[in-house]
Scaffold this active site. Structure first.
Site, PDB file in Angstrom:
ATOM      1  N   THR A 151     -66.083   3.306  23.588  1.00 47.20           N
ATOM      2  CA  THR A 151     -64.698   3.074  23.177  1.00 47.20           C
ATOM      3  C   THR A 151     -63.784   4.225  23.582  1.00 47.20           C
ATOM      4  OG1 THR A 151     -65.419   1.749  21.292  1.00 47.20           O
ATOM      5  CG2 THR A 151     -63.198   2.649  21.194  1.00 47.20           C
ATOM      6  N   SER A 157     -62.024  -3.402  22.441  1.00 48.47           N
ATOM      7  CA  SER A 157     -62.661  -4.686  22.740  1.00 48.47           C
ATOM      8  C   SER A 157     -62.739  -4.932  24.244  1.00 48.47           C
ATOM      9  CB  SER A 157     -61.877  -5.825  22.075  1.00 48.47           C
ATOM     10  OG  SER A 157     -61.882  -5.685  20.666  1.00 48.47           O
ATOM     11  N   ILE A 182     -65.975   7.872  17.948  1.00 47.12           N
ATOM     12  CA  ILE A 182     -67.401   8.020  18.238  1.00 47.12           C
ATOM     13  C   ILE A 182     -68.163   8.414  16.974  1.00 47.12           C
ATOM     14  CG2 ILE A 182     -69.114   9.179  19.663  1.00 47.12           C
ATOM     15  CD1 ILE A 182     -67.095   7.236  21.107  1.00 47.12           C
ATOM     16  N   GLU A 391     -68.435  -2.340  16.582  1.00 50.44           N
ATOM     17  CA  GLU A 391     -69.457  -3.072  17.350  1.00 50.44           C
ATOM     18  C   GLU A 391     -69.033  -4.507  17.657  1.00 50.44           C
ATOM     19  OE1 GLU A 391     -73.580  -2.623  17.247  1.00 50.44           O
ATOM     20  OE2 GLU A 391     -73.544  -0.783  16.084  1.00 50.44           O
TER      21      GLU A 391
END
Length: 417
Positions: A151, A157, A182, A391
Site C-alpha cells: 500500500t 485498492s 504498514i 487486506e
C-alpha cells in the site's frame, strides 16, 4: 428410495453408491481433538493475558512486546510456518482458530502477534528454499516482526497504481518510493516489498512489478512516526520510505516482473485469517452482550426478556455462526490446495460486515454505557471498522466475488461454484 433412484436413473452401480455414501459420511463440521486443544489453549491465553491487558494497550498505544514474546514461546505466533523451517507446522484452519481465539481478547494485540502472516505468505508461496530457510526460519526461531509493504499514499485498492520503483544495476536492484499503513513497520526485521520494475505505464500489471524481501537494516530505509488510529491502537502502523535502497538480486521473490501475482496470491492464503480475526471480535461482542442483557434491568425485568434485545442477540448469533462456517471453509480450501479467491473473499467480506454489525448491536444493548470507555464494547466498535478496510475493502471483495460468479455462470450456466 433415494438409493434406488441413484442406482437406476443415474446409472450408478451399487458399489458406486456405496462409495458415495462413505464419502458423504466423511463430511464433518466438528473440529478434531487436536484442533480443539489448539483452540482451547489459544482461548485460555487470550482470556488470561489479552483480556486483562487490552484496555491498557489501547490507551497507551504501546506495542505489546511482552505478550508477543509469551505467544511465541507457546507456539501461538506464526503457527503456519512449516516444521522444516523450525515452525509449529499448523494448518491454515488451525491458524484461523488461533487468530479467532486471540481476537476474542483483543484484535490489536492479536495483530501484534499475528501481523507477520501477510509477509510470510508470499515467501511461503513463491520463495526458494534458501529464502524460506533464512526468513521463515528467523521468524520461527525468535519473536520478531516482518511487514508486507504494498500500500502507498496513492495506491490502496488499486495495486496497479503503485509508484515505488526499482531499477536493476548489476547484481542489485535499487528501490525508491514510500509505502503507507504498514503494519508492524516500526519493528520489522524484514519487509515484503512490491515495486514497479517496468516504467512503461501501459505494461500489464502481471508483468510490471517485481517482489522483494528487503532486510530491515538496509541503508536508505526510513520508518515514519507511529500512526494514531481509531482502533487496534497498539498495532504499529507507519509510513516506510525507501531511498536508494540496494537489494541483492537473490532477494527477488519469484521471477522478475511477476511481483503482482506473488502479492495477490498471498491474499487467498491470508484472508481466512483476517476473517477469523473479525470472528473473534463478533464472538466477544455476543458474549459481552448476552452477559449484560442478563444483568441489566429495565421496566422491572432484565433486558434479556425484552424482544427488541432478543432479536439483536439472535441476529448476532446467526451472522456469527454463518461467518464462522465460510471462514473455516475458506481456510480448509487453502489446506487442500484449492485456490478459491471466491470463498476467501466471501469469508473476509461477510465476517468483516458481521463484526461491524455485532459491535453496533453490542453498543446499542449496553445503551449509554456502551458509549463509555469503562465498558469493553466501545473499544470493540472502534476495532471492528478496520476489518472492512485492510487486506482488501469490503467493496473490493464484492467486486472479486461478482466477477468470479459471473465468469463461472457464463461457463457453466450455474451460480454454484
Amino acid at each position: 428410495m433415494l438409493s434406488r433412484i441413484a442406482t437406476s436413473s443415474l446409472g450408478l452401480s451399487r458399489s458406486a453408491t456405496g462409495v458415495i455414501a462413505t464419502q458423504s459420511r466423511q463430511i464433518s463440521f466438528d473440529l478434531s481433538e487436536t484442533q480443539k486443544e489448539i483452540q482451547d489453549a489459544a482461548l485460555k491465553f487470550s482470556k488470561d493475558v489479552l483480556v486483562p491487558n487490552a484496555a491498557k494497550f489501547d490507551e497507551s498505544g504501546e506495542f505489546p512486546w511482552e505478550i508477543v514474546r509469551q505467544a511465541h514461546s507457546l507456539g501461538l505466533m506464526n503457527p503456519q510456518i512449516p516444521e522444516k523451517y523450525g515452525g509449529p507446522g499448523m494448518t491454515t484452519l488451525e491458524t484461523a482458530l488461533i487468530v479467532e481465539a486471540l481476537s476474542y481478547g483483543c484484535t490489536g494485540i492479536q495483530l501484534g502477534i499475528m501481523g507477520p502472516s501477510l509477509a510470510i505468505a508470499p515467501v511461503y508461496i513463491s520463495g526458494n528454499e534458501e529464502q524460506k530457510k533464512k526468513y521463515l526460519g528467523a521468524l520461527a526461531a525468535e519473536p520478531i516482526i516482518a511487514s508486507y509493504c504494498v500500500t502507498e499514499p496513492g495506491a490502496g485498492s488499486d495495486v496497479n497504481g503503485v509508484k515505488t520503483k526499482c531499477e536493476k544495476k548489476g547484481d542489485e536492484y535499487i528501490i525508491n518510493g514510500s509505502k503507507a499503513w504498514i503494519t508492524g513497520g516500526g519493528h520489522a526485521k524484514w519487509f515484503f516489498v512490491l515495486a514497479r520494475s517496468d516504467p512503461n505505464p501501459k505494461t500489464p500489471a502481471g508483468k510490471a512489478f517485481t517482489a522483494f524481501i528487503v532486510d530491515g537494516d538496509t541503508p536508505g530505509i526510513t520508518r515514519g512516526k507511529k500512526e494514531k488510529n481509531m482502533g487496534q491502537r497498539c498495532s504499529d502502523t507507519r509510513v516506510i520510505t525507501f531511498e536508494d535502497v540496494r537489494v541483492p538480486a537473490e532477494n527477488v521473490l519469484g521471477a522478475p516482473g511477476a511481483g503482482f501475482k506473488v502479492a495477490m496470491e498471498a491474499f487467498d492464503m491470508t484472508r481466512p485469517g483476517v476473517a477469523a480475526g473479525a470472528l473473534g471480535l463478533s464472538w466477544r461482542c455476543l458474549d459481552e452482550s448476552a452477559k449484560y442483557a442478563l444483568e441489566r434491568k429495565a421496566f422491572g425485568t432484565v433486558i434479556a426478556n425484552h424482544q427488541a434485545v432478543q432479536f439483536m442477540l439472535a441476529d448476532m448469533a446467526v451472522n456469527l455462526e454463518l461467518a464462522r462456517l465460510i471462514t473455516y471453509k475458506s481456510a480448509n480450501d487453502v489446506d487442500n490446495k484449492v485456490r478459491s479467491s471466491y470463498n476467501a473473499s466471501i469469508a473476509k467480506c461477510f465476517a468483516a460486515d458481521t463484526a461491524n454489525q455485532a459491535a453496533t448491536n453490542a453498543v446499542q444493548i449496553f445503551g449509554g454505557n456502551g458509549f463509555n470507555s469503562e465498558y469493553p464494547v466501545e473499544k470493540l466498535m472502534r476495532d471492528a471498522k478496520i476489518y472492512q478496510i485492510y487486506e482488501g475493502t469490503s467493496q473490493i471483495q464484492r467486486i472479486v466475488i461478482s466477477r468470479m460468479l459471473l465468469g463461472h455462470f457464463a461457463q457453466n450456466g450455474t451460480s454454484r461454484i
